[in-house]
Scaffold this motif. Structure first.
Motif, PDB file in Angstrom:
ATOM      1  N   ALA A   1       0.835  -1.208   0.000  1.00  0.00           N
ATOM      2  CA  ALA A   1       0.000   0.000   0.000  1.00  0.00           C
ATOM      3  C   ALA A   1       0.868   1.256   0.000  1.00  0.00           C
ATOM      4  O   ALA A   1       0.569   2.238  -0.691  1.00  0.00           O
ATOM      5  CB  ALA A   1      -0.926  -0.008   1.220  1.00  0.00           C
ATOM      6  N   GLU A   2       1.963   1.223   0.774  1.00  0.00           N
ATOM      7  CA  GLU A   2       2.886   2.357   0.768  1.00  0.00           C
ATOM      8  C   GLU A   2       3.509   2.527  -0.613  1.00  0.00           C
ATOM      9  O   GLU A   2       3.667   3.650  -1.107  1.00  0.00           O
ATOM     10  CB  GLU A   2       3.969   2.149   1.819  1.00  0.00           C
ATOM     11  N   LEU A   3       3.859   1.392  -1.240  1.00  0.00           N
ATOM     12  CA  LEU A   3       4.419   1.462  -2.585  1.00  0.00           C
ATOM     13  C   LEU A   3       3.427   2.074  -3.555  1.00  0.00           C
ATOM     14  O   LEU A   3       3.784   2.933  -4.376  1.00  0.00           O
ATOM     15  CB  LEU A   3       4.818   0.060  -3.046  1.00  0.00           C
ATOM     16  N   ALA A   4       2.155   1.647  -3.455  1.00  0.00           N
ATOM     17  CA  ALA A   4       1.138   2.193  -4.339  1.00  0.00           C
ATOM     18  C   ALA A   4       0.953   3.692  -4.098  1.00  0.00           C
ATOM     19  O   ALA A   4       0.796   4.480  -5.044  1.00  0.00           O
ATOM     20  CB  ALA A   4      -0.185   1.457  -4.141  1.00  0.00           C
ATOM     21  N   GLY A   5       0.965   4.097  -2.821  1.00  0.00           N
ATOM     22  CA  GLY A   5       0.808   5.515  -2.509  1.00  0.00           C
ATOM     23  C   GLY A   5       1.955   6.358  -3.041  1.00  0.00           C
ATOM     24  O   GLY A   5       1.748   7.439  -3.604  1.00  0.00           O
TER      25      GLY A   5
ATOM     26  N   ALA B   1       1.971   9.211  -5.942  1.00  0.00           N
ATOM     27  CA  ALA B   1       2.514  10.554  -5.738  1.00  0.00           C
ATOM     28  C   ALA B   1       3.496  10.915  -6.847  1.00  0.00           C
ATOM     29  O   ALA B   1       3.489  12.041  -7.370  1.00  0.00           O
ATOM     30  CB  ALA B   1       3.198  10.639  -4.376  1.00  0.00           C
ATOM     31  N   VAL B   2       4.340   9.949  -7.241  1.00  0.00           N
ATOM     32  CA  VAL B   2       5.282  10.204  -8.333  1.00  0.00           C
ATOM     33  C   VAL B   2       4.527  10.459  -9.638  1.00  0.00           C
ATOM     34  O   VAL B   2       4.866  11.353 -10.417  1.00  0.00           O
ATOM     35  CB  VAL B   2       6.256   9.021  -8.480  1.00  0.00           C
ATOM     36  N   ALA B   3       3.462   9.664  -9.855  1.00  0.00           N
ATOM     37  CA  ALA B   3       2.677   9.840 -11.082  1.00  0.00           C
ATOM     38  C   ALA B   3       2.007  11.205 -11.121  1.00  0.00           C
ATOM     39  O   ALA B   3       1.775  11.755 -12.211  1.00  0.00           O
ATOM     40  CB  ALA B   3       1.634   8.731 -11.185  1.00  0.00           C
TER      41      ALA B   3
ATOM     42  N   GLY C   1       3.329  13.879 -10.062  1.00  0.00           N
ATOM     43  CA  GLY C   1       4.338  14.920 -10.215  1.00  0.00           C
ATOM     44  C   GLY C   1       5.193  15.168  -8.993  1.00  0.00           C
ATOM     45  O   GLY C   1       6.127  15.980  -9.052  1.00  0.00           O
ATOM     46  N   LYS C   2       4.931  14.467  -7.883  1.00  0.00           N
ATOM     47  CA  LYS C   2       5.751  14.648  -6.693  1.00  0.00           C
ATOM     48  C   LYS C   2       6.944  13.697  -6.788  1.00  0.00           C
ATOM     49  O   LYS C   2       6.959  12.609  -6.211  1.00  0.00           O
ATOM     50  CB  LYS C   2       4.927  14.369  -5.433  1.00  0.00           C
ATOM     51  N   LEU C   3       7.941  14.132  -7.522  1.00  0.00           N
ATOM     52  CA  LEU C   3       9.053  13.243  -7.859  1.00  0.00           C
ATOM     53  C   LEU C   3       9.997  12.988  -6.696  1.00  0.00           C
ATOM     54  O   LEU C   3      10.856  12.102  -6.784  1.00  0.00           O
ATOM     55  CB  LEU C   3       9.839  13.836  -9.036  1.00  0.00           C
ATOM     56  N   ASP C   4       9.882  13.737  -5.605  1.00  0.00           N
ATOM     57  CA  ASP C   4      10.757  13.500  -4.461  1.00  0.00           C
ATOM     58  C   ASP C   4      10.177  12.488  -3.482  1.00  0.00           C
ATOM     59  O   ASP C   4      10.758  12.249  -2.416  1.00  0.00           O
ATOM     60  CB  ASP C   4      11.038  14.815  -3.725  1.00  0.00           C
ATOM     61  N   ALA C   5       9.048  11.878  -3.812  1.00  0.00           N
ATOM     62  CA  ALA C   5       8.452  10.867  -2.936  1.00  0.00           C
ATOM     63  C   ALA C   5       9.330   9.613  -2.951  1.00  0.00           C
ATOM     64  O   ALA C   5       9.785   9.164  -4.007  1.00  0.00           O
ATOM     65  CB  ALA C   5       7.033  10.533  -3.390  1.00  0.00           C
TER      66      ALA C   5
END
Length: 458
Positions: free
Chosen positions: A196-200, A204-206, A208-212
């Motif tokens: 679930a953390e991986l999916a979240g 977030a990366v998808a 545009g939050k590339l620093d996740a």
């Protein structure tokens, strides 16, 4: 969770059935034996009271029977029945010398075949119903041919005990199943939490939050996956940052020659009447392309600024005033209509970004959709709703999500002439303000872009 629940249900059901079978059989056998012993003891006491102590008998010749015992003088069957000790028997009946003697109960309630067997010298017991109540009827021969003693013992307490046991086992099975479901839910949650953390983080990366990043690099099960994902995200972030710097550098480098060309084109257009007829049309086409080139450079600068991590600055703005100024300036006329209740709405916003959102939508309507039919500001949604209507053919349903992607143009809706960055910038800036944007059909035809922002009354 379902597997845990089914396993718990199966085990509890098997355990409940086994427990029910063993306990109910044991309690029933104990009750039947107790009733039998009590009836035999009462029959022995009754025989002693009627005939006295047994007398030894040894016949002198073969095939000669001992004399039949006789009642003691002054003894009546009813007196002896009354003298029996108190037990849990609900009724006691004596069949003696072809006569019935009973304190309670009716001999007619006894099964006829049971009476015949007892009179013939065979003891028996049977569950029967008397007055709608379950009882255990016990028949004991008196030791004298033709005489028998009968009692029935109530089974209501036993049935109530068994009923309570049944309900308890059912409740325990249900509770065990629910506990199994809860344990399964907990186990699945614990087991799937890293996924679930991986999916979240991937979501977030998808967005545009590339620093996740995933914090599970030290997890013994998912550490390798987490490290690979984080490395991929880091590489993507570096690549996007490099592309943004490249686009920004190129755009900055293009601004100087672009301004030179635009100024030159303006100078040529100021002397358009002096140009030969054969040159005017190419000059106009060149002017249109230079204008598209200018917008492309501006959009690239805007995209590179966002991709480069520009956090902007927030300040309190009056949404109605900002939208009115940006929309009317972009359209070159008054196109904004503000609801009275929305006049006082404010928002912590980046003025440059929010103005760009409104201007891009109005310019998009003016240049590619037959003109802007109106811009509305009203309360609702997250706080304020901004609508931009155009007079175009509308946007096909299958294109309504794609047009907000970079270089995603609605080919089926007549919007294919744009460079495909304006609406992507709009979506990015709306998201930066924690809002939403979508497109629907305008009543009467055309498209309606709907923006919702978390505004509040000042």
């Amino acid at each position: 969770m379902l597997a845990y629940g089914l396993l718990a249900f199966g085990l509890s059901a098997v355990l409940a059935m086994v427990t029910w079978g063993v306990v109910s059989q044991y309690l029933t056998e104990q009750r039947e034996q107790s009733a039998k012993f009590v009836t035999e003891d009462n029959a022995a006491a009754l025989r002693f009271g009627l005939y006295g102590p047994p007398k030894p008998c040894q016949p002198a010749r073969e095939h000669v029977e001992c004399p039949t015992p006789t009642l003691q003088d002054g003894v009546t069957p009813m007196e002896v029945l009354n003298s029996l000790p108190s037990t849990d028997a609900a009724a006691s009946m004596l069949y003696l010398d072809n006569h019935w003697y009973a304190l309670t109960g009716q001999p007619s309630d006894l099964p006829p075949d049971m009476i015949q067997a007892a009179v013939a010298g065979t003891a028996s017991q049977r569950r029967i119903q008397v007055g709608g109540q379950p009882v255990l009827a016990v028949a004991v021969p008196m030791g004298i041919k033709g005489d028998a003693f009968f009692e029935w013992h109530p089974l209501g307490a036993l049935d109530e005990t068994l009923r309570t046991l049944k309900y308890t086992l059912i409740a325990a099975a249900v509770a065990t199943t629910l506990i199994g479901l809860a344990v399964g839910r907990l186990a699945s949650t614990v087991a799937l939490r890293p996924l679930a953390e991986l999916a979240g983080v991937a979501d977030a990366v998808a967005r545009g939050k590339l620093d996740a990043r995933l914090p599970a690099e030290n997890d013994k099960d998912l550490g390798g996956l987490a490290r690979s994902f984080n490395q991929t995200a880091a590489d993507l972030e570096r690549r996007v940052a490099a592309d943004a710097r490249f686009a920004g550098d190129v755009s900055h480098e293009l601004r100087t020659p672009l301004m030179t060309m635009l100024n030159s084109m303006q100078l040529i257009q100021n002397h358009r009447d002096e140009l030969p007829d054969a040159v005017r049309e190419p000059v106009e086409l060149l002017g249109d392309d230079l204008d598209r080139f200018r917008r492309l450079v501006i959009d690239l600068l805007e995209i590179s600024r966002d991709d480069g991590g520009d956090r902007g600055s927030r300040e309190i703005v009056r949404i109605a005033d900002l939208v009115r100024a940006a929309a009317d300036a972009a359209a070159g006329r008054e196109v904004t209509e503000v609801e009275h209740e929305a006049e006082g709405l404010t928002l912590q916003a980046d003025k440059r970004r929010l103005e760009r959102v409104v201007a891009n939508l109005v310019e998009n309507a003016e240049d590619h959709a037959g003109g802007c039919k109106g811009v509305g500001v009203r309360t609702g949604g997250l706080g304020v709703v901004i609508t931009v209507d155009d007079a175009g053919p509308g946007i096909a349903v299958e294109d309504r999500a794609r047009i907000f992607e970079r270089f995603g143009r609605g080919e089926t809706s007549g919007r294919g002439r744009g460079v495909g960055l304006g609406l992507a910038i709009v979506a990015r800036h709306v998201q930066w303000h924690h809002g939403t944007i979508h497109v629907t059909e305008r009543p009467g035809g055309g498209a309606r872009f709907v923006i919702e922002l978390p505004a509040k009354t000042s």
